[in-house]
Design an enzyme around this catalytic site. Sequence first.
Site, mmCIF file in Angstrom:
data_model
loop_
_atom_site.group_PDB
_atom_site.id
_atom_site.type_symbol
_atom_site.label_atom_id
_atom_site.label_comp_id
_atom_site.label_asym_id
_atom_site.label_seq_id
_atom_site.Cartn_x
_atom_site.Cartn_y
_atom_site.Cartn_z
ATOM 1 N N ASP A 1 9.967 -23.034 -11.705
ATOM 2 C CA ASP A 1 9.652 -23.172 -13.122
ATOM 3 C C ASP A 1 8.603 -24.273 -13.290
ATOM 4 O OD1 ASP A 1 10.661 -24.525 -16.055
ATOM 5 O OD2 ASP A 1 10.338 -22.376 -15.915
ATOM 6 N N ASP B 1 -23.039 19.867 1.058
ATOM 7 C CA ASP B 1 -21.615 20.204 0.887
ATOM 8 C C ASP B 1 -21.501 21.596 0.289
ATOM 9 O OD1 ASP B 1 -18.788 19.967 0.743
ATOM 10 O OD2 ASP B 1 -18.971 17.821 0.427
ATOM 11 N N ARG C 1 -15.574 10.459 7.522
ATOM 12 C CA ARG C 1 -14.197 10.939 7.347
ATOM 13 C C ARG C 1 -14.139 12.465 7.294
ATOM 14 N NH1 ARG C 1 -11.046 6.544 5.505
ATOM 15 N NH2 ARG C 1 -9.497 8.015 4.802
#
Length: 611
Positions: free
Chosen positions: A88, A478, A521
């Site tokens: 505290d 892609d 990846r």
Amino acid sequence: MVLCPVIGKLQHKRVVLASASPRRQEILSNAGLRFEVVPSRFKEKLHKASFATPYAYAVETAKQKALEVAGRMHQKDLRAPDVVIGADTIVAVGAMILEKPVDKQDAYRMLSRLNGKEHSVFTGVAIVHCCSKDGRLDTEVSEFYEETTVKFSELSEELLWEYINSGEPMDKAGGYGIQALGGMLVEYVHGDFLNVVGFPLNHFCKELARLYYPPRPEDLRRVRHDSIPAVDTFENLSDSEAGGSDPGQSAKGGRGGEQVDGDRSQAPRTLDAALNGAESRPPFPTGLLELMDGFKASKVLFTACKLKLFDVLKDQGPLQAVDVARKLSTCAGRTEQLLDVCAALGLLEKTHRGYGNTEVATLHLVSDGEHSLQGLAEYNDAHVWGVFTRLGLAVREGADQTRGALGAMEEERLSQSKELTLQFMRAKHSLSKLTAHHVATAFDLSRFASACDLGGCTGILARELAQEYPRLQVTVFDLPEVTELSGGFQRGGRQTERIRFVPGDIFKDSLPEADLYVLSRILQDWPDDKLHKLLSRISSSCKPGGGLLVAEAAAEEEGASRSPRLRTLSAGQPRSADEHRRLLQRHGFRDVRVARAGDLLCVVLGTRAAP
Ligand SMILES: O=c1[nH]cc([C@@H]2O[C@H](COP(=O)(O)OP(=O)(O)OP(=O)(O)O)[C@@H](O)[C@H]2O)c(=O)[nH]1
């Protein structure tokens, strides 16, 4: 890594921090401590006037916070944690105690009182060792406090209000945060800075050293007049040289717990015989239990993301549980449970004003944030979760089947809806944002005039490459359904003029011409036959002297953390540096170099040899 052996003493114990303060959590985890967070429900309402000193009040509050959590956990599981830490922090101006302001006027009153003056910041800390025996909870409390003196400059009314309106004062003792904007108000600090921030780490380590390392006779002679070891005592200790122990034993050895009234010579109450026999019990398997429960934490995170909890709290927080439930149209009781678990996981902060996002949630879990990982959470929940439920089958049927799990998912994605493709793209986009810079800068690529990112998805890596290398022209290659949707992920910028999107299938269509091919990846998702097919296609398209840059999850033996291995478990084991080298050499690349990129990836660069 645990630098300090006293912190290491808690490594095999179940440690709980009974505090919702994100600062305390950060200080202790930065120190290498592993712990759970269970915020205390103790109401900070002790009668201040009944304490002789401000620090006695802080210490007692810290103790009550920790004991409340120990009691609650014991009641719930009939098994308390080994150690509960409570703290505290208060600000004291003379005899007056200032805690967290309740509103802006209160913050103004506090800051005006501190303006131009010196004050003390006290943090009381309680370390509660718990032991359950015959269903009964036994505790031994060590408590201490630390004092730091802080002086504020003379501050104008305007500045004070500007600071109050920043919102920073509201959850901070005394109405300021020295570690952030509040640091500008401060002229000097005498003492432990971290004590002001909320946790006196140095004194805590000394206390652990006192509890866990019984003194040797020569030490006893040396420290006779001060039972708290000097800083160098705990920094230089190691298990072998100091003969570590449990606190029950050190208590038997005679080193006393420090009392609130400053009497440090008194020994603490010893724990019962069960704790003294602790040497014969195996260490508490905290890491293992964490592993067993890990899926629950993931599901909590996914659910909160799916409900858009972090978005609601970003715009309208902090909110009480009932208001969150109203906004999300969810069940109030269950929502409160979800919020509490999110707070325990460090995703939310719980204060008297309600629940709000922590910094990590604001940065990564709000959907429209620059560094948002929402897309990844969404995708993992919707798809990867399902793949992992088939892990047993994949393992039983062999490595190819295991790799096939992701390949199958990829195929499933390709045959499915636009929404599924978008979800995949959002996941890849958010992950690439974390890693693209590391990949683009792992090697000096300035000798290449053109690059083609195969499976480059939304073009995050292409953008980073174009930004890093001002003369580089980049093609993102892609699938048509991906390039068609990639426009939605683009934001302006000069370098985009040098980026073009070309639709095509990396396994079927001729690859665009380029000096450098990039696979980020990609390889990990495919079984060996497809992987070799792809590399051989690249090798045929690549001119002698051209390059191939591959970025993949790093293998653990190269120093990666546990998560990359987990991330690719269903896609097979990450390759080591040597395996990568051999893979590229087998496909006609020489001078293969390997580098680490950030915490997650291993990046490999090879040069195409003349055929
Ligand atoms: O300069 C700074 N001073 C203080 C703080 C933060 O202030 C709070 C103090 O409040 P308390 O000790 O009651 O702790 P809580 O946040 O309420 O959490 P508990 O669950 O432990 O009661 C504390 O968070 C300090 O970190 C600061 O940040 N800077």
